[in-house]
Design an enzyme around this catalytic site. Structure first.
Site, mmCIF file in Angstrom:
data_model
loop_
_atom_site.group_PDB
_atom_site.id
_atom_site.type_symbol
_atom_site.label_atom_id
_atom_site.label_comp_id
_atom_site.label_asym_id
_atom_site.label_seq_id
_atom_site.Cartn_x
_atom_site.Cartn_y
_atom_site.Cartn_z
ATOM 1 N N CYS A 6 0.842 -1.206 0.000
ATOM 2 C CA CYS A 6 0.000 0.000 0.000
ATOM 3 C C CYS A 6 0.874 1.253 0.000
ATOM 4 O O CYS A 6 0.618 2.216 -0.734
ATOM 5 C CB CYS A 6 -0.910 0.012 1.224
ATOM 6 N N ASP A 453 35.422 20.069 15.715
ATOM 7 C CA ASP A 453 35.865 21.447 15.887
ATOM 8 C C ASP A 453 36.276 21.602 17.347
ATOM 9 O O ASP A 453 35.827 20.836 18.207
ATOM 10 C CB ASP A 453 34.722 22.406 15.552
ATOM 11 N N ASP A 675 29.868 23.547 16.172
ATOM 12 C CA ASP A 675 28.788 24.312 16.811
ATOM 13 C C ASP A 675 28.679 25.728 16.315
ATOM 14 O O ASP A 675 27.750 26.438 16.674
ATOM 15 C CB ASP A 675 28.988 24.341 18.333
ATOM 16 N N ASP A 679 31.496 26.585 11.121
ATOM 17 C CA ASP A 679 31.514 25.140 10.899
ATOM 18 C C ASP A 679 30.516 24.701 9.834
ATOM 19 O O ASP A 679 30.569 23.557 9.374
ATOM 20 C CB ASP A 679 31.190 24.393 12.202
#
Length: 792
Positions: A6, A453, A675, A679
């Site tokens: 389906c 980082d 963060d 980045d």
């Protein structure tokens, strides 16, 4: 939807609609996710395309008139009703009544004439009377679904069950009402031939011999299919419980200040600009800014941190968090799905509605599964009609073909991937890891390299005072007091580190005057009548000063710390606690009119769990790399502190992205953890991108996974969850394929000529129900695993 076929039909239909970019149907959650061009097609047209296939298209969220345009509310009912909406045909009343009616049918059939009073023509009519409501009332929704699909030229799991049970019922009905005709047909004689011409004979008094009937097969199959779907709905509802738990975090009502009075209203009616009052022990109903009051707010549902965060006027609070102490007045800035909690729910919903690439094979098989099974059932009927003895050909052909139709289970294929993804993403959300989609989950399970980082990821993201080194004859307290007084008016992060360091040490910094800041160099101010300079080596040189304490500053720099000189004018004596401590007046350095009183050092300190996170990733066989825009000394110092040997320093945003590409070109499967805004390019280039929840919105929007609590240890948890989820998916797919590969030939009677084994349609239906339920239970086992994904 009754099976994965389906879902495949809906996806194929929507793929042909103009303006539709992608359409994904999650069979487990019954959710359709569509990306479309609103200039070409509207949601109403999309819903109509789905309804043309015989399904109902319902909106999962209700609009909130008070919410911003385009947003939606969090519906508390959706958390309660989710298990029920997943499989609407799992009605308990139909199941119970059908089971009660089916039990005597099974008893009569299984007696095989050993109970005399149950043997006879009247028992056939009793079985017919009991089976008819089971088939057409209990199994009514199933037959209706199959009929709708047939009208539109499509087939599904319901088609298989309807064909199987319908064939068994019609055959049994004919055997009950016209046994002579059926016996003659089975024996190969023309209807109406003499009794001896066929297998069934006529007894005395004109009573025909009893031809086998399969009412019990039809009744029990319907009951077992209903039971299987009921169990499947309950189990699948538990896999979706993560969404319900998130929605339940928000309170049902809010206390709003309007016209100078407090009014308690449903939380859906809170609007941006309202002022809400939150008392101790109450949950915060919306995102906002504290206008009045001081309290501590438990934000563990967002950050994973168990220690409440202090909130005062100007502080930001989030919906779903708990006010623990004082009363707060909060100005509402975001409501409903626009809040941080709403964004989390949306991310989890998108992830649970997505598909992993590993599911593509199952999707392709599901698309053709039902037609292939129908052909196999027809071939089985024909084969046994030809191969069986004359007196058994009809019963053997019906028995085996019905078993083939019933035992085949596309449901297991359709549930194998989405249920595991639902549990895995829900498990991640409970541990502060938001996983956007199934593809990220799959790729994360085979990562070879993780690139971190530095700032804000492995370190705290803000500088802190680490060292206070006074010149000979001066105390740490005196040096820090002068520096903090001069830095108080500054908004520079280093100034904040100095002031916070003084406060933590209980040092009072008096007000300064004549504050002047030189960008990137330092500050100058008057403190208690003295000129105080706080800044870099270059800042002192600009004032034509002889430089002192360079060796100590260089030593601090080698440790990855930033050295800051503190100097003051008018310091013609050494304010040490004991003047006798100054044995050599020459140790007191004069720089022009200014005396160097000491050197401070600040550094972005490593997060407590960073070292353990790196060690665990290494133990998992993953290479760990650190990239930073900082200088080599700072980068190497942080790398040593966290146990990372591969360190890339002085990298700009473009260089970070290029470094990710270089790693991928060498065959590495790379995750980037960052963060900050800088980045975002590297996050976009990585195979899997992870953003710290404490970082910028841009970094989070660019990421495949978000670490809500900002703990680098959660990266290893996310990878462990991904590996466990993919292992569960592979187990599910293996079982689904292996089950169908083994069960269909067995049901077709392939082994009967050699072993005499022949599968009853009742056993086939039980096996079919077990196959789909077992897949869901295996996925649930992932959430109940006793292993600790945190590695502790």
């Amino acid at each position: 939807m009754s099976c994965a076929s389906c879902a495949a039909r809906i996806e194929k239909r929507l793929a042909t609609q103009p303006g539709v970019t992608t359409a994904q149907v999650n069979f487990a959650t019954q959710l359709l996710t569509v990306r479309y061009d609103s200039r070409v097609i509207q949601p109403g047209a999309i819903a109509r395309a789905v309804e043309d296939l015989g399904f109902r298209a319902l909106w999962p969220e209700s609009p909130n008139p008070a919410a911003p345009r385009g947003s939606a509310t969090l519906d508390h009912r959706s958390a309660r009703d989710l298990p029920r909406t997943i499989k609407p045909d799992g009605n308990i009343n139909r199941l119970v009544v059908s089971a009660v009616l089916a039990i005597p049918v099974v008893v009569i059939a299984m007696s095989h004439g050993s109970i005399a009073w149950l043997d006879g023509w009247w028992s056939r009519w009793l079985q017919l009377a009991l089976t008819t409501p089971v088939l057409f009332w209990g199994g009514g929704p199933l037959f209706l679904s199959a009929w709708r699909g047939l009208r539109r030229g499509s087939a599904s799991m319901d088609t298989l069950v309807a064909l199987g049970t319908g064939t068994a019922f019609v055959y049994s009905l004919a055997a009950t009402m016209a046994p002579g005709f059926l016996a003659a047909a089975a024996a190969g004689a023309a209807p109406g031939s003499p009794p001896g011409a066929g297998h069934a004979e006529y007894g005395g008094g004109g009573e025909a011999a009893l031809v086998p009937v399969y009412y019990e097969a039809a009744a029990v199959i319907i009951v077992l299919v209903m039971l299987g779907r009921r169990l499947e709905a309950r189990a699948t509802g538990r896999t979706a419980a993560a969404i319900g738990r998130l929605i339940a975090l928000r309170p049902r009502t809010a206390r709003v200040v309007r016209d100078g009075a407090e009014h308690e209203i449903p939380v859906e009616q809170v609007a941006v600009g309202d002022t809400v009052v939150i008392r101790p022990g109450e949950k915060i109903p919306a995102d906002g800014v504290v206008e009045a009051g001081d309290s501590a707010v438990d934000e563990s549902m967002l950050t994973g941190e168990s220690i409440p965060n202090d909130k005062s006027p100007g502080g930001i609070v989030h919906a779903g968090t708990m006010n623990t102490m004082g009363s707060l007045r909060v100005a509402v800035t975001r409501v409903g799905m626009d809040t941080a909690l709403g964004r989390i729910i949306r991310l989890v919903q998108e992830a649970q509605g997505s598909k992993a690439p590993i599911a593509r094979l199952a999707d392709r098989v599901s698309g053709v599964f039902v037609p292939v099974v129908i052909l196999l059932a027809a071939a089985t009927f024909a084969a046994w009609w030809v191969a069986s003895p004359e007196g058994e050909r009809m019963s053997m052909a019906v028995l085996t073909s019905v078993s083939v139709l019933i035992i085949a289970c596309p449901c297991a294929l359709g549930l194998a991937t989405p249920t595991a993804i639902m549990v895995g993403t829900g498990l991640g959300a409970a541990r502060g890891v938001l996983i956007r989609h199934g593809a990220a989950l799959e790729i994360a399970g085979r990562l070879t390299t993780v690139v971190f980082d530095k700032t804000g990821t492995l370190t705290r993201g803000r500088p802190e005072l680490t060292d206070v080194i006074p010149a000979a004859g001066f105390t740490q307290e005196h040096v820090l007091r002068l520096a903090a007084s001069a830095e108080r008016p500054s908004e520079h992060p280093i100034a904040g580190a100095v002031v916070r360091g003084a406060l933590r040490r209980g040092i009072h910094a008096p007000e300064s005057a004549g504050f002047r800041a030189t960008a990137g160099r330092g500050v100058e101010a008057r403190v208690e009548g003295k000129t105080v300079l706080v800044g870099t080596l270059e800042f002192l040189r600009e004032r034509r000063a002889r430089i002192a304490m360079e060796d100590r500053a260089a030593e601090l720099a080698s440790l990855g710390r930033t050295a800051i000189f503190v100097a003051a004018s008018g310091m013609d004596f050494a304010p040490a606690a004991d003047q006798a401590q100054v044995e050599d007046q020459a140790q007191v350095e004069y720089v022009g009119q200014v005396l160097v009183v000491g050197v401070l050092a600040v550094a972005d300190q490593v997060k407590p769990g960073a070292f353990a996170a790196v060690q665990r990733l290494s133990a998992m066989g993953i290479r760990v790399v650190m990239m930073t825009g900082d200088n080599h000394h700072t980068a190497r110092a942080v790398g040593n502190a966290v146990g990372i040997k591969d360190v890339l320093a002085g990298t700009m945003p473009g260089q970070k992205a290029a470094a990710i590409e270089d790693l991928r070109s060498r065959g590495q499967v790379v995750a980037m953890v960052g963060d900050g805004l800088n980045d975002a390019p590297a996050l976009a280039r990585a195979d899997v991108s992870m953003a710290m929840g404490s970082g910028s919105d841009i970094a989070i929007e660019a990421a495949d996974m978000t670490i809500l609590r900002g703990d680098p240890g959660a990266v290893a948890e996310a990878l462990a969850i991904s590996r466990a989820t993919m292992r569960t998916i592979r187990q599910n797919l293996f079982w689904a394929f292996a089950y169908n590969a083994a069960a269909i030939p067995l049901a077709a009677g392939v082994l009967h000529p050699f072993t005499g084994w022949l599968l009853s349609p009742m056993i086939a239906s039980a096996a079919m129900a077990f196959s789909s339920v077992s897949v869901v239970l295996n996925s649930l086992r992932l959430g109940r695993a006793t292993r600790d994904f945190s590695g502790r």
